[in-house]
Design an enzyme around this catalytic site. Structure first.
Site: not given
Ligand SMILES: [Zn+2]
Length: 486
Positions: A153, A101, A67, A324, A70
């Site tokens: 996702k 995203n 996860h 993350d 970048f």
């Molecule tokens: Zn995330």
């Protein structure tokens, strides 16, 4: 013994295979583990481009970060795929799975292919990509799946203000949209991952806290209570049960959320649980101290949750741990420093602090090295359909290794980091940890040695497809590509 030299020899290696520590001399050729020799006399004639003496070190299958963000394309002032992959190499990761995203959002076959082509030029480490799935891109799901995405996702919230269109293929705004979406991804069957937080609870809690003037740093975690995560996980699991879709719950931060996943697994559902290392080590006391620099979503929780999560590591409810990694510009974070924490963006750029922090947990006896292999390599590879190519030290697997010195103490120094977000890592700066990542090796190529990243290996990293029958042709094409580059 052929005359052509090997890419790499790791001699006197103590390494993990099938959950056991073994000893041998590992030889890599054309990016793959060729053989593992056990007799010292066997290696006297061996020629290799690089030789590492593993004496005193432990060789792990290359670590995989499940996860990362970048920020490329669209927000490369925060991070780009080159700097992100340098940070990954510095942190001990040979493969990263990047989230969709970005801008343009990775929610079409076209944006996915463009992102692959761009990252192939920049990355030092191998990478997989999640494909965004939202209420606005049903027609793209099958095409993205054919390109071997890591998984789908979805964020369960509206797109950020002003960017609704870009993120229409990433979000499901309400239960109706989520229900329709999961029926669509279930037709494809590739695992569907979720950021589970009920934004309607968060929205109303935030309004209430403003109203009563509760606007300190604690605003962040009080506006995102445990129930927002737990309720959202419950809905996803309920829909998964009815649609039969395989799901993954990202970055679980509450013990109660883990309990729901545990029960779903016990009932025979195919669900994957992911947490992040910071939820295992830091409570929301860190937000009280560091404010916006400890701000992430879901938020850091109570000490009770921190302690509670470990039980679900121990019983296997949590399959994998991710960083993350979520870099922002320092100035953006500063906005939330003088109160007004809600104005600072959420996320910690933690890919370089993840493994050192977990090694310290191993030193403290909270985690065994065997568990670590599973949580950051073997299980992760299995979840993403990469095993035994990744996550495994055996002949035929990729020559990916993370080599650790458990006897060495390190002090985390954010000035030495490779992420563009390094200045935001104040909560880790100066922290002493036991254990150090000495080498990161991707397909036989040393991309990090003793903290120094081989930045000239830019472009060495390659897109990793999820293994699946219908994208095998693409897979073979990629294999030729690897061999031709040597
Ligand atoms: Zn995330």
């Amino acid at each position: 013994m052929t005359k052509e030299p090997y890419d790499l020899l790791i001699k006197n290696a103590v390494y993990f295979a099938e959950n056991q520590l073994r000893q041998g001399h590992i030889l890599v050729r054309q990016g793959k583990i060729d053989c593992i020799l056990t007799s010292d006399s066997d290696i006297t004639q061996v020629m290799a481009d690089s030789v590492i003496d593993g004496t005193g070190l432990v060789v792990f299958p290359g670590f995989i970060d499940s996860h990362v963000h970048f920020r490329d394309p669209g927000a490369t002032a925060k991070e780009d795929f080159f700097t992100g992959s340098c940070a990954a190499a510095a942190g001990g990761f040979t493969t990263v799975c990047d989230m969709p995203n970005v801008t343009p959002c990775t929610c079409t076959a076209e944006t996915l292919m463009a992102k692959i082509a761009d990252a192939e030029k920049k990355s030092l480490v191998d990478f997989g990509f999640y494909g965004a799935a939202g209420f606005g891109n049903f027609d793209q799901l099958a095409a993205m799946d054919k390109i071997g995405i890591t998984g789908f996702k979805t964020f369960l919230q509206p797109g950020p203000k002003g960017q609704e269109e870009n993120f229409s293929g990433l979000v499901a705004y309400d239960d109706g949209e989520l229900w329709r979406l999961m029926n669509e991804t279930a037709k494809i069957g590739t695992r569907h991952f979720f950021h589970c937080e009920n934004y309607k609870i968060i929205e109303k809690m935030a309004a209430y806290l403003h109203e009563i003037g509760e606007e300190g740093y604690n605003f962040h975690y009080q506006s995102r209570p445990n129930i927002a995560e737990v309720q959202s996980i419950a809905t996803v699991l309920q829909f998964a049960r009815v649609t039969g879709q395989k799901v993954g719950i990202c970055h679980i931060s509450t013990a109660e959320g883990c309990e729901l996943v545990k029960k779903a697994k016990a009932a025979g559902m195919d669900v994957v649980g992911e947490t992040c290392f910071h939820y295992l080590v830091y409570s929301h006391a860190a937000i009280d101290t560091y404010g916006p620099f400890a701000k992430c979503n879901p938020p850091l929780r109570s000490q009770e949750d921190v302690d509670g999560l470990w039980a679900y590591i121990a019983d296997g409810t949590i399959d994998m741990i991710g960083s993350d990694h979520a870099p922002h510009q320092y100035e953006e974070k500063l906005v939330g420093m003088e109160k007004e924490i809600w104005k600072a963006p959420s996320g910690i750029p933690s890919i370089e602090t993840f493994i050192p922090t977990m090694l310290n947990q191993v030193a403290k006896g909270k985690l065994t090295p065997e568990q670590l292999v599973g949580l950051v390599s073997e299980h992760t590879a299995k979840v993403f359909g990469l095993y035994p190519r990744k996550g495994c030290i055996a002949p035929g697997s990729d020559g990916d290794f993370t080599i650790i010195d458990f006897n060495r103490e390190t002090v985390i120094d954010i000035t030495k980091m490779y992420t563009k977000g390094r200045k935001n890592n104040v909560m880790f700066d100066g922290v002493k940890v036991q254990g150090r990542v000495c080498y990161t090796i991707v397909r036989g190529n040393i991309v990090m040695e003793n903290g120094v990243v081989a930045t000239q290996e830019k472009g060495w990293g390659s897109y990793i497809y999820r293994e699946k029958e219908d994208n095998r042709a693409y897979a073979e094409e990629k294999d030729d590509y690897h061999h031709n580059r040597r």
